[in-house]
Design an enzyme around this catalytic site. Structure first.
Site, mmCIF file in Angstrom:
data_model
loop_
_atom_site.group_PDB
_atom_site.id
_atom_site.type_symbol
_atom_site.label_atom_id
_atom_site.label_comp_id
_atom_site.label_asym_id
_atom_site.label_seq_id
_atom_site.Cartn_x
_atom_site.Cartn_y
_atom_site.Cartn_z
ATOM 1 N N CYS A 180 -3.930 0.725 -2.749
ATOM 2 C CA CYS A 180 -3.819 -0.502 -1.956
ATOM 3 C C CYS A 180 -2.754 -1.443 -2.524
ATOM 4 C CB CYS A 180 -5.145 -1.250 -1.942
ATOM 5 S SG CYS A 180 -6.465 -0.443 -1.040
ATOM 6 N N ASN A 201 0.846 -1.195 0.000
ATOM 7 C CA ASN A 201 0.000 0.000 0.000
ATOM 8 C C ASN A 201 0.879 1.241 0.000
ATOM 9 O OD1 ASN A 201 0.656 -0.774 2.685
ATOM 10 N ND2 ASN A 201 -1.069 0.358 3.540
ATOM 11 N N ILE A 202 0.441 2.235 -0.762
ATOM 12 C CA ILE A 202 1.201 3.482 -0.919
ATOM 13 C C ILE A 202 0.254 4.627 -0.592
ATOM 14 C CG2 ILE A 202 2.565 4.897 -2.490
ATOM 15 C CD1 ILE A 202 2.920 2.284 -4.208
ATOM 16 N N GLU A 203 0.451 5.222 0.582
ATOM 17 C CA GLU A 203 -0.464 6.272 1.040
ATOM 18 C C GLU A 203 0.001 7.644 0.560
ATOM 19 O OE1 GLU A 203 -0.991 5.629 5.273
ATOM 20 O OE2 GLU A 203 -2.208 3.840 4.852
ATOM 21 N N GLU A 247 -2.939 -4.646 -3.209
ATOM 22 C CA GLU A 247 -3.412 -5.538 -4.277
ATOM 23 C C GLU A 247 -3.371 -4.835 -5.624
ATOM 24 O OE1 GLU A 247 -4.798 -4.777 -1.384
ATOM 25 O OE2 GLU A 247 -6.370 -6.195 -0.835
HETATM 26 N N1 THU Z 1 -5.375 -1.362 2.267
HETATM 27 C C1 THU Z 1 -4.816 -2.184 1.309
HETATM 28 O O1 THU Z 1 -3.642 -2.006 0.946
HETATM 29 N N2 THU Z 1 -5.573 -3.178 0.798
HETATM 30 C C2 THU Z 1 -6.880 -3.421 1.124
HETATM 31 O O2 THU Z 1 -7.528 -4.250 0.506
HETATM 32 C C3 THU Z 1 -7.480 -2.693 2.238
HETATM 33 C C4 THU Z 1 -6.737 -1.503 2.729
HETATM 34 C C5 THU Z 1 -4.577 -0.269 2.814
HETATM 35 C C6 THU Z 1 -5.037 1.097 2.387
HETATM 36 C C7 THU Z 1 -4.485 1.959 3.511
HETATM 37 O O3 THU Z 1 -3.157 2.318 3.195
HETATM 38 C C8 THU Z 1 -4.472 1.044 4.729
HETATM 39 O O4 THU Z 1 -4.644 -0.266 4.237
HETATM 40 C C9 THU Z 1 -5.547 1.341 5.730
HETATM 41 O O5 THU Z 1 -6.790 1.398 5.115
#
Ligand code: THU
Length: 130
Positions: A53, A42-44, A55
């Protein structure tokens, strides 16, 4: 590669998570139909809604390299380093996976294996627009 090994690849991928806002690290490990491994995290973003996300990172990496057929994905997420609780894929990621994967596509989580159709029994697709 076994499903357990695929899950471990997802845990490893989560180490590269850029998640300074949520503190929740997610990793995904995607296997192409011909056995290649693509991982993602995940890359915020400070503009929160632009977060990508794990995936979708893995899927987009693979598709941009020319791979559009997949056999399984593992997803691991944790805010503490304990990956025993299943990290269910969000709706956006399920929709992106459904573009490329059939109902019987395997989703590996910490609680075992699931099928894409377990999460998304009905889907919007190109069929919906005909
Ligand atoms: N996140 C994912 O990477 N995949 C998902 O299917 C659900 C949520 C990440 C997004 C965000 O960076 C963190 O989890 C919290 O929501």
């Amino acid at each position: 590669m076994s499903f357990d090994e695929l899950f471990e690849e997802a845990v490893k991928a989560s180490e590269r998570s850029y998640s300074k806002y949520s503190g929740f690290s997610v990793g995904a490990a995607l296997i192409t139909a011909d056995g290649r491994l693509y991982t993602g995290c995940n890359i915020e973003n400070s503009s929160y809604s632009l977060t990508n996300c794990a995936e979708r990172t893995a899927v987009f990496k693979a598709v941009s390299d020319g791979y559009t057929k997949f056999s399984a994905i593992a997803v691991a997420g944790s805010g503490s380093g304990d990956f025993s609780k299943p990290c269910y894929p969000c709706g956006a990621c399920l929709q992106v996976l459904s573009e490329f994967c059939e109902d019987d596509f395997t989703v590996v989580l910490s609680d075992g294996t699931h099928k894409l159709s377990d999460f998304l029994p009905m889907r919007f697709s190109e069929e919906s627009m005909k």
